[in-house]
Design a protein around this motif. Structure first.
Motif, PDB file in Angstrom:
ATOM      1  N   ILE A 195     -62.790  39.980 -66.284  1.00 18.88           N
ATOM      2  CA  ILE A 195     -62.491  38.610 -65.911  1.00 18.88           C
ATOM      3  C   ILE A 195     -61.077  38.279 -66.388  1.00 18.88           C
ATOM      4  N   GLY A 196     -60.236  37.798 -65.492  1.00 19.11           N
ATOM      5  CA  GLY A 196     -58.870  37.437 -65.854  1.00 19.11           C
ATOM      6  C   GLY A 196     -58.730  35.945 -66.106  1.00 19.11           C
ATOM      7  N   GLY A 197     -57.680  35.577 -66.823  1.00 21.45           N
ATOM      8  CA  GLY A 197     -57.390  34.174 -67.082  1.00 21.45           C
ATOM      9  C   GLY A 197     -55.896  33.935 -67.059  1.00 21.45           C
TER      10      GLY A 197
ATOM     11  N   ALA B 142     -44.075  32.729 -63.552  1.00 13.86           N
ATOM     12  CA  ALA B 142     -44.879  33.453 -64.536  1.00 13.86           C
ATOM     13  C   ALA B 142     -46.342  33.533 -64.095  1.00 13.86           C
ATOM     14  N   ALA B 143     -46.832  32.477 -63.444  1.00 18.37           N
ATOM     15  CA  ALA B 143     -48.210  32.487 -62.951  1.00 18.37           C
ATOM     16  C   ALA B 143     -48.387  33.536 -61.852  1.00 18.37           C
ATOM     17  N   VAL B 144     -47.417  33.633 -60.950  1.00 21.51           N
ATOM     18  CA  VAL B 144     -47.487  34.628 -59.878  1.00 21.51           C
ATOM     19  C   VAL B 144     -47.438  36.039 -60.456  1.00 21.51           C
ATOM     20  N   ALA B 145     -46.558  36.256 -61.441  1.00 22.20           N
ATOM     21  CA  ALA B 145     -46.465  37.570 -62.080  1.00 22.20           C
ATOM     22  C   ALA B 145     -47.769  37.929 -62.797  1.00 22.20           C
ATOM     23  N   ALA B 146     -48.363  36.938 -63.473  1.00 27.08           N
ATOM     24  CA  ALA B 146     -49.629  37.165 -64.169  1.00 27.08           C
ATOM     25  C   ALA B 146     -50.736  37.506 -63.176  1.00 27.08           C
ATOM     26  N   PHE B 147     -50.757  36.802 -62.059  1.00 26.37           N
ATOM     27  CA  PHE B 147     -51.770  37.059 -61.032  1.00 26.37           C
ATOM     28  C   PHE B 147     -51.654  38.485 -60.505  1.00 26.37           C
ATOM     29  N   LYS B 148     -50.447  38.899 -60.177  1.00 25.47           N
ATOM     30  CA  LYS B 148     -50.244  40.252 -59.655  1.00 25.47           C
ATOM     31  C   LYS B 148     -50.668  41.304 -60.672  1.00 25.47           C
TER      32      LYS B 148
ATOM     33  N   ASP C  12     -54.922  45.393 -63.558  1.00 24.37           N
ATOM     34  CA  ASP C  12     -56.199  45.290 -64.266  1.00 24.37           C
ATOM     35  C   ASP C  12     -57.399  45.318 -63.321  1.00 24.37           C
ATOM     36  N   GLU C  13     -57.193  44.972 -62.060  1.00 26.07           N
ATOM     37  CA  GLU C  13     -58.245  44.986 -61.045  1.00 26.07           C
ATOM     38  C   GLU C  13     -59.448  44.147 -61.489  1.00 26.07           C
ATOM     39  N   ILE C  14     -59.189  42.861 -61.752  1.00 24.19           N
ATOM     40  CA  ILE C  14     -60.233  41.965 -62.237  1.00 24.19           C
ATOM     41  C   ILE C  14     -61.248  41.644 -61.136  1.00 24.19           C
ATOM     42  N   PHE C  15     -62.441  41.268 -61.575  1.00 19.96           N
ATOM     43  CA  PHE C  15     -63.507  40.862 -60.661  1.00 19.96           C
ATOM     44  C   PHE C  15     -63.391  39.394 -60.284  1.00 19.96           C
ATOM     45  N   ALA C  16     -63.019  38.551 -61.253  1.00 15.97           N
ATOM     46  CA  ALA C  16     -62.917  37.104 -61.020  1.00 15.97           C
ATOM     47  C   ALA C  16     -61.832  36.533 -61.920  1.00 15.97           C
TER      48      ALA C  16
END
Length: 262
Positions: free
Chosen positions: A40-42, A92-98, A104-108
């Motif tokens: 799970i990513g945040g 920074a949000a876009v970079a974190a999302f990528k 990391d290949e997060i599920f959610a």
């Protein structure tokens, strides 16, 4: 406030649990899910202007993740929570999302925690079919319906409607003088829209005063409020620094007899 935080955590992990119900046989084809873990990513502001507001919530997520894992996880799978800092900026949000999606290949996803970042990432979230619990209380984010976005709180527009309804119907103040002290940030668009909509509905006059993000000296804004002889200050959303600045200024200028209710 504590109760709201508990409800938010329960909603967050309930959604994660619901999305994680499939059996182990399905895990081979689900991104971020193995026989033993769920990623799970945040994305939150950990070092920017909202850090003192956001950090306790992030720590709560971490603590609850630990609690779930110590109890055996979800269907035997432990949660791997990966938090990234967006510094309250869109790049920074876009970079974190990528990073979370491709590396990391997060599920959610939990977050972003602010309106501008959420708007910037909405198309990406939908493209990757990534279940996401976002905190941008903006009608434009969730309407029309978006399958992979979950909003665990009401919109700014509806929150403002409740506040003005309270002033009119509960306090019974005659011709209340109201100031919308709005921080100049991404959420100002739905907030200004909400005040325009509901002030018209209730027949109220609301004065908008923009507060610079992350400043301590709000003397000029408070003096404007004094001149307007206001009854109510509605302040939402805000950085803790801006809140402290406004509180400090109001206290230091107590002699101006500003009868504010916040």
């Amino acid at each position: 406030m504590k109760m709201k935080g508990n409800i938010l955590l329960v909603v967050t992990f309930t959604v994660v649990c619901m999305l994680s119900i499939p059996s182990k046989g399905y895990s081979a084809s689900a991104r971020g899910v193995t026989d033993t873990t769920i990623k799970i990513g945040g994305i939150f502001d950990l070092t920017g202007p909202l850090v003192t507001t956001i950090k306790p919530m992030v720590e709560a997520f971490r603590n609850y993740t630990r609690h779930v894992n110590e109890g055996g996880g979800i269907h035997g799978r432990k949660i791997q929570l990966i938090i990234e800092d967006d510094r309250y900026t869109i790049p920074a949000a876009v970079a974190a999302f990528k990073k979370l999606v491709y590396r990391d290949e997060i599920f959610a996803l939990i977050g972003p925690g602010s309106t501008g970042e959420t708007r910037a990432l909405t198309d990406h979230i939908m493209k990757h079919k990534l279940p996401s619990i976002v905190f941008a209380a903006d009608e434009d984010v969730i309407e029309p319906y978006k399958r992979y976005l979950f909003l665990p709180l009401d919109t700014y527009e509806n929150q403002i409607g409740v506040i003005l309804d309270y002033i009119v119907e509960v306090t019974k103040t005659k011709k209340p003088r109201i100031v919308n002290a709005c921080v100049d940030a991404g959420a100002k668009v739905p907030i200004l829209r909400g005040f325009k909509k509901w002030s018209k509905f209730f027949g109220l006059e609301v004065q908008d005063i923009m507060l610079p993000m992350n400043v301590l000296d709000t003397t000029s804004e408070v003096l404007i409020m004094k001149k307007a002889k206001i009854d109510y200050i509605v302040l939402r959303p805000f950085s803790s620094r801006t809140q402290k600045g406004l509180d400090s200024t109001l206290r230091s200028l107590v002699h101006i007899h500003l009868p504010q209710r916040m």
